[in-house]
Design an enzyme around this catalytic site. Structure first.
Site, mmCIF file in Angstrom:
data_model
loop_
_atom_site.group_PDB
_atom_site.id
_atom_site.type_symbol
_atom_site.label_atom_id
_atom_site.label_comp_id
_atom_site.label_asym_id
_atom_site.label_seq_id
_atom_site.Cartn_x
_atom_site.Cartn_y
_atom_site.Cartn_z
ATOM 1 N N PHE A 1 27.064 -54.846 -20.229
ATOM 2 C CA PHE A 1 26.924 -56.197 -20.765
ATOM 3 C C PHE A 1 25.753 -56.876 -20.074
ATOM 4 O O PHE A 1 25.709 -56.979 -18.857
ATOM 5 C CB PHE A 1 28.221 -56.971 -20.495
ATOM 6 C CG PHE A 1 28.186 -58.415 -20.918
ATOM 7 C CD1 PHE A 1 28.028 -58.762 -22.248
ATOM 8 C CD2 PHE A 1 28.336 -59.424 -19.972
ATOM 9 C CE1 PHE A 1 28.020 -60.097 -22.638
ATOM 10 C CE2 PHE A 1 28.329 -60.752 -20.350
ATOM 11 C CZ PHE A 1 28.168 -61.096 -21.681
ATOM 12 N N HIS B 1 20.188 -52.715 -14.191
ATOM 13 C CA HIS B 1 21.103 -53.770 -13.753
ATOM 14 C C HIS B 1 22.330 -53.121 -13.119
ATOM 15 O O HIS B 1 22.752 -52.052 -13.554
ATOM 16 C CB HIS B 1 21.550 -54.624 -14.950
ATOM 17 C CG HIS B 1 20.474 -55.472 -15.513
ATOM 18 N ND1 HIS B 1 20.182 -56.740 -15.037
ATOM 19 C CD2 HIS B 1 19.587 -55.239 -16.508
ATOM 20 C CE1 HIS B 1 19.173 -57.233 -15.722
ATOM 21 N NE2 HIS B 1 18.790 -56.344 -16.621
ATOM 22 N N PRO B 2 22.893 -53.772 -12.123
ATOM 23 C CA PRO B 2 24.102 -53.209 -11.515
ATOM 24 C C PRO B 2 25.266 -53.226 -12.495
ATOM 25 O O PRO B 2 25.397 -54.143 -13.299
ATOM 26 C CB PRO B 2 24.367 -54.130 -10.325
ATOM 27 C CG PRO B 2 23.577 -55.356 -10.568
ATOM 28 C CD PRO B 2 22.473 -55.021 -11.502
ATOM 29 N N ALA C 1 22.548 -64.824 -16.782
ATOM 30 C CA ALA C 1 23.666 -65.523 -16.144
ATOM 31 C C ALA C 1 23.261 -66.823 -15.461
ATOM 32 O O ALA C 1 24.132 -67.615 -15.099
ATOM 33 C CB ALA C 1 24.329 -64.603 -15.133
ATOM 34 N N GLU D 1 21.247 -64.784 -9.564
ATOM 35 C CA GLU D 1 21.330 -65.109 -10.979
ATOM 36 C C GLU D 1 22.786 -65.248 -11.415
ATOM 37 O O GLU D 1 23.099 -65.979 -12.343
ATOM 38 C CB GLU D 1 20.639 -64.021 -11.812
ATOM 39 C CG GLU D 1 19.137 -64.031 -11.631
ATOM 40 C CD GLU D 1 18.474 -62.720 -12.027
ATOM 41 O OE1 GLU D 1 19.180 -61.766 -12.425
ATOM 42 O OE2 GLU D 1 17.237 -62.656 -11.926
#
Length: 174
Positions: A126, A72-73, A130, A96
């Protein structure tokens, strides 16, 4: 069971293995999860695809889960990067998390700072599913989750990753 999952299962079953591997890696970056999914082909239908995904995810260890998170970025390097991240783009993460694009500056600052604090506390970014959440809702979740003990938080983040993976599997439908 969504029609999209059944369509995705049929699509994956018809692709060469290398293309399936690439598609699955976009859904979840844990290499052991991808290998387990490849071993479960053909999927046949949506319920079997979802069952395979859930079983493969449940068998992962901490290092595998963290590998999935690493795909994930990262959020929080700086405010410009955070603003850019949440502008509408063609990638899945952006869609998202698209509700953050409407966030006010104060919320973006708190998200940046909260994400940095989260990564410093837990050692990984984290993770939250979303989709359908506003920036304010994500900020509230982030701030609440900062209070968790590490084992509790890893379980929550892993469950969020599983939700993200399911949504991404549905997006594989042509």
């Amino acid at each position: 069971m969504s029609d999209a999952l059944s369509t995705a299962a049929a699509h994956l079953d018809g692709l060469p293995e290398a293309e399936v591997e690439a598609a699955l890696t976009r859904c979840c970056g844990a290499s052991r999860w991808v290998a387990a999914m490849l071993a479960r082909r053909p999927f046949g239908d949506g319920p079997r695809l979802l069952d395979a995904a859930e079983q493969a995810w449940a068998a992962l260890e901490r290092a595998d889960i963290l590998e999935a998170f690493d795909h994930h970025p990262r959020i929080g390097a700086n405010l410009d990067a955070l603003r850019d991240k949440f502008r509408a783009t063609a990638n899945w993460s952006a869609s998202e998390q698209s509700t953050v694009a409407a966030a006010d500056e104060a919320t973006l600052v708190r998200l940046r700072d909260g994400n940095l604090a989260y990564e410093a506390r837990f050692g990984y970014i984290f993770i939250v599913c979303a989709t359908g959440k506003s920036a304010a809702q994500m900020l509230t979740l982030l701030e609440q989750r900062l209070t968790h003990d590490p084992a509790q938080e890893l379980a929550i983040a892993a469950a969020e990753q599983a939700k993200i993976t399911r949504l991404r599997l549905e997006k594989l439908a042509p």
